[in-house]
Enzyme design. Sequence first.
Site, short mmCIF file in Angstrom:
data_model
loop_
_atom_site.label_atom_id
_atom_site.label_comp_id
_atom_site.label_asym_id
_atom_site.label_seq_id
_atom_site.Cartn_x
_atom_site.Cartn_y
_atom_site.Cartn_z
N TYR A 67 -63.95 14.86 15.77
CA TYR A 67 -64.05 16.15 14.92
C TYR A 67 -62.84 16.88 15.28
O TYR A 67 -62.41 17.53 14.28
CB TYR A 67 -65.33 16.85 15.79
CG TYR A 67 -65.58 18.28 15.32
CD1 TYR A 67 -65.78 18.59 14.20
CD2 TYR A 67 -64.99 19.25 16.33
CE1 TYR A 67 -66.10 19.88 13.78
CE2 TYR A 67 -65.08 20.67 16.08
CZ TYR A 67 -65.81 20.94 14.78
OH TYR A 67 -65.94 22.24 14.40
N LYS A 75 -60.44 18.04 12.25
CA LYS A 75 -60.27 19.66 12.01
C LYS A 75 -58.75 19.84 12.25
O LYS A 75 -58.46 20.97 11.65
CB LYS A 75 -61.18 20.25 13.21
CG LYS A 75 -62.48 20.41 12.66
CD LYS A 75 -62.72 21.35 11.36
CE LYS A 75 -64.26 22.03 11.39
NZ LYS A 75 -64.37 22.76 10.21
N1 LIG Z 1 -70.53 26.16 15.83
C1 LIG Z 1 -69.02 25.96 16.29
O1 LIG Z 1 -68.92 26.06 17.91
C2 LIG Z 1 -67.77 26.26 15.73
C3 LIG Z 1 -66.63 26.49 16.27
C4 LIG Z 1 -65.42 26.38 15.54
C5 LIG Z 1 -65.57 26.24 14.12
N2 LIG Z 1 -66.95 25.89 13.67
C6 LIG Z 1 -66.82 25.39 12.26
O2 LIG Z 1 -67.49 26.54 11.46
C7 LIG Z 1 -68.00 25.88 10.40
C8 LIG Z 1 -69.33 26.34 10.20
O3 LIG Z 1 -69.97 25.81 11.26
P1 LIG Z 1 -71.50 26.33 11.81
O4 LIG Z 1 -71.43 26.56 13.49
O5 LIG Z 1 -71.95 27.49 11.09
O6 LIG Z 1 -72.41 25.07 11.86
P2 LIG Z 1 -73.69 24.64 10.65
O7 LIG Z 1 -74.43 25.67 10.48
O8 LIG Z 1 -74.03 23.30 11.12
O9 LIG Z 1 -72.71 24.53 9.39
C9 LIG Z 1 -72.00 23.17 8.84
C10 LIG Z 1 -72.14 23.31 7.27
O10 LIG Z 1 -71.61 22.01 6.88
C11 LIG Z 1 -72.66 21.56 6.07
N3 LIG Z 1 -72.78 19.87 6.02
C12 LIG Z 1 -72.45 19.17 7.08
N4 LIG Z 1 -72.45 17.82 6.62
C13 LIG Z 1 -72.45 18.03 5.34
C14 LIG Z 1 -72.62 17.11 4.34
N5 LIG Z 1 -72.34 15.75 4.70
N6 LIG Z 1 -72.70 17.47 3.17
C15 LIG Z 1 -72.74 18.81 2.72
N7 LIG Z 1 -72.76 19.57 3.61
C16 LIG Z 1 -72.80 19.39 5.08
C17 LIG Z 1 -73.98 21.89 6.83
O11 LIG Z 1 -75.18 21.79 5.91
P3 LIG Z 1 -76.75 21.77 6.69
O12 LIG Z 1 -76.99 23.14 6.75
O13 LIG Z 1 -77.41 20.97 5.29
O14 LIG Z 1 -76.64 20.79 7.95
C18 LIG Z 1 -73.53 23.45 6.85
O15 LIG Z 1 -73.67 24.07 5.52
C19 LIG Z 1 -67.87 24.22 10.36
O16 LIG Z 1 -66.64 23.94 9.50
C20 LIG Z 1 -67.52 24.19 11.78
O17 LIG Z 1 -66.64 23.04 12.07
C21 LIG Z 1 -67.99 25.87 14.24
#
Ligand SMILES: NC(=O)c1ccc[n+]([C@@H]2O[C@H](COP(=O)([O-])OP(=O)(O)OC[C@H]3O[C@@H](n4cnc5c(N)ncnc54)[C@H](OP(=O)(O)O)[C@@H]3O)[C@@H](O)[C@H]2O)c1
Length: 258
Positions: free
Chosen positions: A161, A165
């Site tokens: 990951y 990223k």
């Molecule tokens: N949570 C953390 O600790 C964290 C920290 C730093 C950065 N981020 C980044 O912030 C962003 C949002 O993360 P979040 O925490 O809000 O997590 P999240 O709710 O899991 O959001 C991830 C998004 O990506 C979508 N996704 C994943 N695989 C996909 C696929 N094959 N096709 C289409 N859509 C797909 C998910 O769809 P579904 O809803 O259908 O799963 C969801 O809309 C991400 O880029 C993540 O890497 C997260």
Amino acid sequence: VVNDAFGHPQSVVVLGGTSDIGRAIVGRLVGLRCRTVVLAARDPARLAAAADEAAAAGATAVATVHLDATEPGSARDTVAEAFKAAGGPVDMVLVTVGLLGEPERDERDPDRVGELVTVNFTWPAVAMAEAVERLRAQGSGRLVVLSTVAGVRVRRANFLYGSAKAGLDAMTWGWSEVLRDAPDAAVAVQLVRPGFVHSKMTTGLRPAPFATTPDAVADAVVRGIERGESVTWVPGVLRWAFAVLRLLPPSLWRRLPG
Ligand SMILES: NC(=O)c1ccc[n+]([C@@H]2O[C@H](COP(=O)([O-])OP(=O)(O)OC[C@H]3O[C@@H](n4cnc5c(N)ncnc54)[C@H](OP(=O)(O)O)[C@@H]3O)[C@@H](O)[C@H]2O)c1
């Protein structure tokens, strides 16, 4: 384009519209009078729920678009469809699509390695290039991309990951350099680097130090818009923490918690 005096967008396209962080950001923007919301995501039920949420918060034009991030060949069409669904200028494109995966399983499965790179880097890379072209053609707009501290310095625990990223983070920085000098358009780029965020992506995982929430990320993104930030760390202390952490020798880096 109709950004208000503080730069708050009045129309937004979210690539990853069912993301917890994306939904929190949309909630804030709608509270600040963003009226047009286009959500792109893969799961119809979660997409409908996120659209209802945006409408309930006060968005008056809400549309949804299908997004499959395992297919980079679909990225341009998805972005085109989302811009069309906005029905006018798009003030902000928010890229929240991302996949953490299950590190110990994924690192033994080359197909999953490919999927992590595709969803976290290749699909967003194509989508960003298409979005930038469209924002440039409009003459203005803002690209906001969710990176992570996991890509600033990669760790053994989530290196697949993290390395995907890292690519996304570097490419976003590159776009901000290109657009900073672009004579044809006023397109801003905002790179967002949260630490651990309590969301559905991290459910069941042990929080890292400085763990935060989707609402805190949303507040930081909005503040960043108001201040014209090009890099937004969440929480802000991580900027200084990583100034030091990225210099630690590997022997120390691998022993840090989180
Ligand atoms: N949570 C953390 O600790 C964290 C920290 C730093 C950065 N981020 C980044 O912030 C962003 C949002 O993360 P979040 O925490 O809000 O997590 P999240 O709710 O899991 O959001 C991830 C998004 O990506 C979508 N996704 C994943 N695989 C996909 C696929 N094959 N096709 C289409 N859509 C797909 C998910 O769809 P579904 O809803 O259908 O799963 C969801 O809309 C991400 O880029 C993540 O890497 C997260």
